[in-house]
Design an enzyme around this catalytic site. Sequence first.
Site, short mmCIF file in Angstrom:
data_model
loop_
_atom_site.label_atom_id
_atom_site.label_comp_id
_atom_site.label_asym_id
_atom_site.label_seq_id
_atom_site.Cartn_x
_atom_site.Cartn_y
_atom_site.Cartn_z
N ARG A 36 0.77 -1.18 -0.16
CA ARG A 36 -0.17 0.18 0.10
C ARG A 36 0.94 1.63 0.09
NH1 ARG A 36 -5.16 -1.38 1.23
NH2 ARG A 36 -5.45 -3.72 2.07
N GLN A 103 1.32 -8.62 10.61
CA GLN A 103 0.59 -8.79 9.47
C GLN A 103 1.18 -9.59 8.17
OE1 GLN A 103 -0.22 -3.98 9.79
NE2 GLN A 103 -2.00 -4.66 8.87
N HIS A 123 -2.70 -12.57 9.38
CA HIS A 123 -3.00 -12.70 8.25
C HIS A 123 -2.52 -13.97 7.61
CE1 HIS A 123 -3.38 -8.11 7.52
NE2 HIS A 123 -4.51 -8.58 8.14
N ILE A 240 13.42 1.72 8.65
CA ILE A 240 13.26 0.74 9.72
C ILE A 240 14.76 -0.04 9.78
CG2 ILE A 240 12.08 -1.20 10.24
CD1 ILE A 240 9.75 -0.05 8.66
#
Length: 251
Positions: A36, A103, A123, A240
């Site tokens: 996304r 996720q 998920h 990250i």
Amino acid sequence: MTGVPESLPDWLTAASRITVLTGAGISTDSGIPDYRGPKGVWTRDPDAEKLVTLSYYLADPDIRRRSWLMRRDLQVADPQPNAGHAALVDLERQGRLRALVTQNIDGLHQAAGSDPDRVLEIHGTVNEVRCTSCGDRTPMSAALDRVEAGEPDPACRVCGGILKSATIYFGEMLEERVVEAAVAAATDCDVFLTVGTSLTVHPAAGLVDLAVGSGARVVVVNAEPTPYDDVADLVVDEPIGTALPRLIALA
């Protein structure tokens, strides 16, 4: 850009029960694209979402064939854990990790050394396949061997039903026991740390609300702004792979 501060607040360094929620952003350094973000798979090609939408998958053999090829290509790429995954293993070894809710479906947390009993895959997992008719589960590697051998859409060997990865597709219900465990972890922590997630997909994003409602502090580590930045006690938007290891080391 908000980086990791030189010294962390006392509430973070003193935290003894930290629940972590990870999203696709933690795995991009391992070569797995997010979905996304600005350059995400679904941002660039909205039709790719059909590959993981149950109604399309069940109805269209071509969608299933494309999906199997996508899984095969991911296996060939052989993604490995990165510094972000390793940092969360360090947090667990400190004895401060309450749970690791993810996720992601890639299994990289476990590959990095995270205790599988502490990893909650809301998920599902790409490492297994499930029959949509009888529920039989088998290793993904066995199904991909069949694809390589010339079966473009392998069927269940137990009942002949349609096989899919053991991940949660759009249109499927999440596993209740996993969701319940994630809710318990969010409501029983003193810090809720989100890493590499846009916090736009529910119910995962709603775990932040539960944590805040239970009195936890919130830390957001993500390259892009999230809807929860305003309620977070600390926001870090550095890469990250460098920010998370530094944050864990200082904490």
